[in-house]
Design a protein around this motif. Structure first.
Motif, PDB file in Angstrom:
ATOM      1  N   GLY A   1       3.045   2.195  -9.070  1.00 48.28           N
ATOM      2  CA  GLY A   1       2.034   1.904  -8.051  1.00 48.28           C
ATOM      3  C   GLY A   1       0.925   2.924  -8.176  1.00 48.28           C
TER       4      GLY A   1
ATOM      5  N   LYS B   1       6.175   4.482   3.342  1.00 49.08           N
ATOM      6  CA  LYS B   1       5.321   4.124   4.493  1.00 49.08           C
ATOM      7  C   LYS B   1       6.219   3.667   5.633  1.00 49.08           C
TER       8      LYS B   1
ATOM      9  N   ALA C   1      -2.454   2.720  -9.265  1.00 51.45           N
ATOM     10  CA  ALA C   1      -3.892   2.501  -9.094  1.00 51.45           C
ATOM     11  C   ALA C   1      -4.369   2.884  -7.686  1.00 51.45           C
TER      12      ALA C   1
ATOM     13  N   ASP D   1       5.065  -4.799 -13.272  1.00 54.80           N
ATOM     14  CA  ASP D   1       5.631  -4.703 -11.923  1.00 54.80           C
ATOM     15  C   ASP D   1       6.482  -3.427 -11.817  1.00 54.80           C
TER      16      ASP D   1
ATOM     17  N   VAL E   1       2.694   0.516  -1.275  1.00 51.69           N
ATOM     18  CA  VAL E   1       2.565   0.044   0.108  1.00 51.69           C
ATOM     19  C   VAL E   1       3.569  -1.095   0.262  1.00 51.69           C
TER      20      VAL E   1
HETATM   21  C1  LIG Z   1      -1.390   3.279  -2.118  1.00 54.48           C
HETATM   22  S1  LIG Z   1      -1.777   2.595  -3.647  1.00 54.48           S
HETATM   23  C2  LIG Z   1      -1.398   3.887  -4.751  1.00 54.48           C
HETATM   24  C3  LIG Z   1      -2.409   4.959  -4.782  1.00 54.48           C
HETATM   25  C4  LIG Z   1      -2.175   5.936  -5.901  1.00 54.48           C
HETATM   26  N1  LIG Z   1      -0.996   6.759  -5.681  1.00 54.48           N
HETATM   27  C5  LIG Z   1      -3.342   6.836  -6.094  1.00 54.48           C
HETATM   28  O1  LIG Z   1      -3.178   8.045  -6.024  1.00 54.48           O
HETATM   29  O2  LIG Z   1      -4.451   6.360  -6.348  1.00 54.48           O
HETATM   30  C6  LIG Z   1      -0.511   1.457  -3.922  1.00 54.48           C
HETATM   31  C7  LIG Z   1      -0.592   0.736  -5.247  1.00 54.48           C
HETATM   32  O3  LIG Z   1       0.655   0.094  -5.451  1.00 54.48           O
HETATM   33  C8  LIG Z   1       0.387  -1.061  -6.237  1.00 54.48           C
HETATM   34  N2  LIG Z   1       1.543  -1.957  -6.162  1.00 54.48           N
HETATM   35  C9  LIG Z   1       2.060  -2.585  -5.071  1.00 54.48           C
HETATM   36  N3  LIG Z   1       3.150  -3.284  -5.431  1.00 54.48           N
HETATM   37  C10 LIG Z   1       3.320  -3.100  -6.761  1.00 54.48           C
HETATM   38  C11 LIG Z   1       4.264  -3.542  -7.708  1.00 54.48           C
HETATM   39  N4  LIG Z   1       5.284  -4.345  -7.360  1.00 54.48           N
HETATM   40  N5  LIG Z   1       4.134  -3.146  -8.985  1.00 54.48           N
HETATM   41  C12 LIG Z   1       3.122  -2.319  -9.371  1.00 54.48           C
HETATM   42  N6  LIG Z   1       2.193  -1.877  -8.510  1.00 54.48           N
HETATM   43  C13 LIG Z   1       2.291  -2.243  -7.210  1.00 54.48           C
HETATM   44  C14 LIG Z   1      -0.886  -1.618  -5.655  1.00 54.48           C
HETATM   45  O4  LIG Z   1      -1.539  -2.421  -6.645  1.00 54.48           O
HETATM   46  C15 LIG Z   1      -1.668  -0.341  -5.322  1.00 54.48           C
HETATM   47  O5  LIG Z   1      -2.556  -0.035  -6.356  1.00 54.48           O
END
Ligand SMILES: C[S@@+](CC[C@H](N)C(=O)[O-])C[C@H]1O[C@@H](n2cnc3c(N)ncnc32)[C@H](O)[C@@H]1O
Length: 343
Positions: A208, A297, A210, A249, A269
Motif C-alpha cells: 500500500g 486505521k 502509493a 495486490d 486504508v
Molecule cells: C494511506 S495510502 C498509503 C500512503 C503511503 N504509505 C505513503 O506514504 O504515501 C494507502 C494506499 O493503499 C493502497 N491500497 C489499498 N488496498 C490495496 C491493496 N489491496 N493492494 C495494494 N494497495 C492497496 C491504496 O491504493 C493507497 O495508495
C-alpha cells in the motif's frame, strides 16, 4: 498516584486502556487521566504498564507533586522549592532534561508554561548555578523511563511536577519537500519506537505504498524498496532508482522463495482485522520480514477494543513478535502505529 497524559479527545480511550491493564482510572481533566489505587495485581510498582507500554498515553508522571500559585513568580517559586528539596543528596553532574509543557490544548496554557519555565530558570541559576547550566529544555527522545524535572500545566494556576517519567516516544517530525505524502512523517516517527531506521543495502517491502511517502523515506536512507500498490508513485518516490514499483495486490503479494525482507511496511486504508488476519499474520508466521512498521486505521472499530485484541496472549503480535509496540503517535490520527521485531 500516577497521571497519564494523552491527546485531547483520547481521555476515555486511555481510561479503558488503563482499566484493561488492571488499574482504577478516571479522567482528571483535558488530556489527563489519573491512575488511582494500588498497581494491578501481578504488576510491579516500576512498570504495571501494558505490554509494549501505553498506546494512548504519551507521558506517565510518577507520584507528581501539584504546584499551585496565582502568578508566574509564585508558581516558579513553588516548583523551585520542591525541586531543591527533591535533589537534596543527589549528585547532578550530567545534562538533565528540564521540560515544561501543558496538558491538553487549552488556549494560553502552553504560554503559561513557557513564562513559568523562564522564571524558574532564573531562580535556579541564582540558587544552583552549576545544576542550572546542565539542564536541557528538550523532551528526551525515545520510549522509556527518564529522570529530570518534568512540569505539566493542567490549569493556569496549577502544574504537576515530578522527577520521574515514562515517555511514549511521540515526536513532531520534520517534513521533506521531496516526500510525496504527509504519511512520510508517520513512518519517520515510528522508527523511534524501534530505535532504528532502514539502513543502506537493507530491503523493504512497502504494501500500500502509493503515493510513496514511506518508500521514499526508506530509499532516502539507502534501502532497496519493493513498493506494492496499483496507484501511482509521486514526488521523490517516482522513478527513484532504489524503488521498484509493482502494480499488484498487497494481500496476495508474496516474497520469492527463500526471500526475507529486512522490513515490512504496511499502510492500507482497510478494516484492521482484515489487515491483521489477511496480511500481517501470514507475513509474521512465515517470517517473510525481520521487522515491521504498520498502521492500523480504527475505521469503525472501537479503538480500546482493538488494542485489547492486539495485546491478547494468543494474538498474532504476541505469538510472532513478542515485544511489539502499539502506539498512538503524534502523526497518527484515527490509527495506531505498530512496530516489532521478529525473534
Ligand atoms: C494511506 S495510502 C498509503 C500512503 C503511503 N504509505 C505513503 O506514504 O504515501 C494507502 C494506499 O493503499 C493502497 N491500497 C489499498 N488496498 C490495496 C491493496 N489491496 N493492494 C495494494 N494497495 C492497496 C491504496 O491504493 C493507497 O495508495
Amino acid at each position: 498516584m500516577r497521571v497519564l497524559l494523552c491527546r485531547s479527545g483520547c481521555e476515555e480511550h486511555l481510561v479503558r486502556e488503563a482499566v484493561d491493564a488492571g488499574w482504577s482510572a478516571a479522567v482528571r481533566g483535558p488530556g489527563a487521566v489519573a491512575l488511582t489505587g494500588p498497581p494491578p495485581v501481578g504488576g510491579t510498582t516500576s512498570s504495571a504498564r501494558p505490554p509494549g507500554g501505553w498506546a494512548f498515553a504519551d507521558t506517565e508522571l510518577t507520584e507528581p507533586f501539584e504546584a499551585a500559585g496565582d502568578s508566574v513568580n509564585a508558581l516558579a517559586a513553588a516548583i523551585n522549592d520542591w525541586f531543591g528539596q527533591s535533589i537534596r543528596g543527589d549528585t547532578i553532574d550530567q545534562p538533565w532534561p528540564c521540560v515544561f509543557t501543558a496538558a491538553g490544548d487549552a488556549a494560553g496554557l502552553a504560554r503559561r508554561a513557557t513564562a513559568v519555565e523562564k522564571a524558574f530558570g532564573e531562580l535556579l541559576r541564582r540558587r544552583l548555578g552549576r545544576v542550572a547550566r546542565l539542564s536541557t529544555p528538550a523532551r528526551p527522545a525515545g520510549r522509556g523511563a527518564f529522570k529530570g524535572l518534568f512540569v505539566v500545566f493542567t490549569a493556569f494556576d496549577r502544574a504537576l511536577v515530578t522527577r520521574t517519567v515514562w515517555l511514549g516516544g511521540q515526536r513532531r517530525m520534520a517534513d521533506d519537500d521531496q516526500a510525496p505524502s504527509r504519511s512520510y512523517l508517520k513512518v519517520e516517527e515510528a522508527y523511534g519506537l524501534l530505535g532504528r531506521a532502514p539502513q543502506p543495502g537493507e530491503t523493504v517491502c512497502d504494501l500500500g505504498a502509493a503515493p510513496g511517502g514511506w518508500s521514499y523515506s526508506a530509499a532516502s536512507r539507502g534501502a532497496r524498496v519493493t513498493a506494492v500498490d496499483n496507484g501511482p508513485l509521486k514526488g521523490g518516490a517516482l522513478d527513484h532508482p532504489l524503488i521498484d514499483h509493482r502494480r499488484l495486490d498487497a494481500f496476495t503479494f508474496r516474497p520469492t522463495s527463500g526471500q526475507r525482507f529486512d522490513w515490512l511496511f504496511c499502510d492500507l486504508v482497510e478494516e484492521p482485522h482484515h489487515v491483521m488476519r489477511g496480511l500481517i499474520e501470514p507475513w509474521l508466521a512465515e517470517r517473510w520480514c525481520r521487522q515491521f512498521v504498520i498502521v492500523l486505521k480504527f475505521g469503525r472499530t472501537d479503538p480500546p477494543g482493538l488494542l485489547r485484541e492486539l495485546r491478547e496472549p494468543g494474538s498474532a503480535l504476541a505469538r510472532y513478535a513478542p515485544g511489539a509496540v502499539v502506539a498512538h503517535l503524534h502523526h497518527n490520527r484515527d490509527e495506531f502505529a505498530v512496530t516489532g521485531v521478529l525473534p
